[in-house]
Design a protein around this motif. Structure first.
Motif, mmCIF file in Angstrom:
data_model
loop_
_atom_site.group_PDB
_atom_site.id
_atom_site.type_symbol
_atom_site.label_atom_id
_atom_site.label_comp_id
_atom_site.label_asym_id
_atom_site.label_seq_id
_atom_site.Cartn_x
_atom_site.Cartn_y
_atom_site.Cartn_z
ATOM 1 N N UNK A 186 18.922 -15.564 12.292
ATOM 2 C CA UNK A 186 18.976 -15.202 10.546
ATOM 3 C C UNK A 186 17.524 -16.005 10.054
ATOM 4 N N UNK A 187 16.677 -16.338 10.865
ATOM 5 C CA UNK A 187 15.272 -17.012 10.317
ATOM 6 C C UNK A 187 14.260 -16.095 9.752
ATOM 7 N N UNK A 188 13.478 -16.326 8.774
ATOM 8 C CA UNK A 188 12.510 -15.469 8.440
ATOM 9 C C UNK A 188 11.226 -16.176 8.576
ATOM 10 N N UNK A 189 10.593 -16.614 7.662
ATOM 11 C CA UNK A 189 9.237 -17.262 7.710
ATOM 12 C C UNK A 189 9.688 -18.805 7.159
ATOM 13 N N UNK A 194 11.304 -3.133 -1.162
ATOM 14 C CA UNK A 194 11.883 -4.340 -0.613
ATOM 15 C C UNK A 194 10.652 -5.085 0.090
ATOM 16 N N UNK A 195 10.139 -6.544 -0.768
ATOM 17 C CA UNK A 195 9.042 -7.202 0.031
ATOM 18 C C UNK A 195 9.721 -7.811 1.157
ATOM 19 N N UNK A 196 9.144 -7.684 2.323
ATOM 20 C CA UNK A 196 9.891 -8.362 3.602
ATOM 21 C C UNK A 196 8.965 -9.430 3.950
ATOM 22 N N UNK A 197 9.423 -10.736 3.964
ATOM 23 C CA UNK A 197 8.578 -11.875 4.209
ATOM 24 C C UNK A 197 7.941 -11.791 5.653
ATOM 25 N N UNK A 198 8.346 -11.162 6.487
ATOM 26 C CA UNK A 198 7.777 -11.064 7.743
ATOM 27 C C UNK A 198 8.232 -9.764 8.388
ATOM 28 N N UNK A 199 7.511 -9.157 9.629
ATOM 29 C CA UNK A 199 7.740 -8.059 10.353
ATOM 30 C C UNK A 199 9.101 -8.226 10.910
ATOM 31 N N UNK A 200 9.675 -9.203 11.243
ATOM 32 C CA UNK A 200 11.115 -9.320 11.765
ATOM 33 C C UNK A 200 12.092 -8.806 10.793
ATOM 34 N N UNK A 201 11.925 -9.219 9.499
ATOM 35 C CA UNK A 201 12.702 -8.505 8.419
ATOM 36 C C UNK A 201 12.659 -7.344 8.041
ATOM 37 N N UNK A 202 11.406 -6.872 8.300
ATOM 38 C CA UNK A 202 11.254 -5.505 8.062
ATOM 39 C C UNK A 202 12.065 -4.522 9.161
ATOM 40 N N UNK A 225 13.694 -14.456 14.460
ATOM 41 C CA UNK A 225 13.189 -14.074 13.418
ATOM 42 C C UNK A 225 11.659 -13.762 13.430
ATOM 43 N N UNK A 226 11.062 -14.168 12.238
ATOM 44 C CA UNK A 226 9.624 -14.389 12.012
ATOM 45 C C UNK A 226 8.920 -15.370 12.497
#
Length: 358
Positions: free
Chosen positions: A259-262, A126-134, A282-283
């Protein structure tokens, strides 16, 4: 093969970059997917296919037919629906699968929709858009070897020819300090917190808010009935290519509460030298370093948002410093060429370790 329901500018650049690097790529996408002509001209073979939901039998059958007739090493499916369809269509085939996750939260191993996507045993990475998602995916017990953080890069040249748009059409007085928000106004985006912040802005300070996008948060209409808020806030609804308005804004805000990503809107603003304010969700703190590339405030804190808005309004030198640093950060840390190289490197690792986890 890439299977997707849509394609933004960064994704199109990734696919184009892969082809330029000598990697054959077929794209299966919905008929209204953007950048199809650009990708076709780059050498991507584009096929149209509607994907209505995760269990779309017609899409599964069509893609399975394609897979039987052409050998693919990897399927990249960046959207939930396309990922489920890809996994169903490739049953019994020796193909690596890569998904994508762009936000924190909202996954459960007990949710059938998640079990056929992110928790599927045949999903390799899974490609995670940022470390917070990972970190979030690790917290729900997805193995670390299946997770790769790759920032979704941009290219500042994409915005060089984008002319500013006049906000006078929104009824904003000339000379006002215009604060912008773009995106779908869902409850998680925290727009009511930003509207509440307007209460703490002195009446004589000409700070006005423009929120572009679909509104689904019911609190917003209630707050706009307050003259203290409604007289300063404008909601023109959805406008195509809303990023064109970024240069018009004196400041861009992303007041998300979870729930925010990048957020792409903030990257687009930074790439166009527009100062930004974000929350610590998030990110976003990975993208915006507080008091270096922008201002970072606690989520759900309208007083903190009001103070940040006043600081941006009162200190032109701060805005100049933040935007110069932000542009440098986009060029160095969120560059599309780096993204392309990292995606290619991930795919090469998956192929090299065909029979073992990466």
């Amino acid at each position: 093969m890439v299977i997707t329901k849509g394609c933004d500018r960064s994704e199109a650049a990734i696919f184009e970059g892969m082809v330029k690097a000598g990697i054959p790529l077929d794209l299966v996408a919905t008929p209204d997917t953007q950048y199809q002509e650009m990708l076709s001209n780059a050498g991507v073979r584009v096929s149209s296919q509607m994907i209505r939901h995760r269990f779309d039998i017609s899409a599964i059958r069509r893609i399975r037919s394609i897979l039987k007739n052409t050998k693919y090493d990897i399927i990249y499916a960046p959207a939930n629906h396309s990922l489920a369809v890809a996994l169903f269509a490739s049953r019994g085939m020796s193909i690596k699968h890569v998904g994508y996750r762009g936000m924190v939260g909202n996954l459960s191993r007990w949710d059938p929709a998640c079990r056929v996507t992110y928790f599927h045993p045949r999903l390799d990475n899974i490609i995670c858009v940022c470390n917070a998602v990972r970190e979030y995916l690790l917290s729900v017990d997805i193995p670390a070897h299946k997770l790769t953080t790759i920032y979704m890069g941009h290219d500042i040249s994409w915005y060089d020819k984008s002319p500013p748009v006049d906000t006078v059409d929104f009824g904003i007085p000339e000379g006002a300090f215009v604060v912008g928000v773009t995106g779908n106004m869902r409850p998680v985006k925290g727009i009511p917190v930003l509207l509440e912040a307007l209460r703490y802005i002195p009446e004589q300070v000409p700070i006005y808010l423009v929120c572009i996008g679909h509104v689904t948060d019911k609190q917003i209409s209630r707050l706009l009935k307050d003259p203290q808020i409604g007289s300063r806030a404008y909601f023109p609804g959805f406008i195509p290519q809303a990023s064109r308005y970024a240069k018009t804004f004196d400041c861009m805000v992303m007041p998300s509460i979870k729930r925010e990503g990048l957020p792409r809107a903030i990257i687009e603003a930074m790439a166009q030298k527009v100062p930004v304010i974000v929350t610590d969700i998030g990110g976003m703190p990975e993208l915006v370093r507080d008091n270096q590339d922008g201002l970072v405030v606690p989520a759900n804190d309208s007083h903190a948002l009001a103070r940040a808005l006043m600081q941006m309004y009162e200190e032109p030198s701060l805005r100049k410093r933040l935007t110069e640093n932000a542009l440098k950060s986009i060029k160095e840390n969120f560059n599309i060429q780096t993204t392309i190289k990292e995606v290619i490197a991930l795919f090469e690792r998956l192929i090299t370790h065909k029979d073992n986890p990466v």
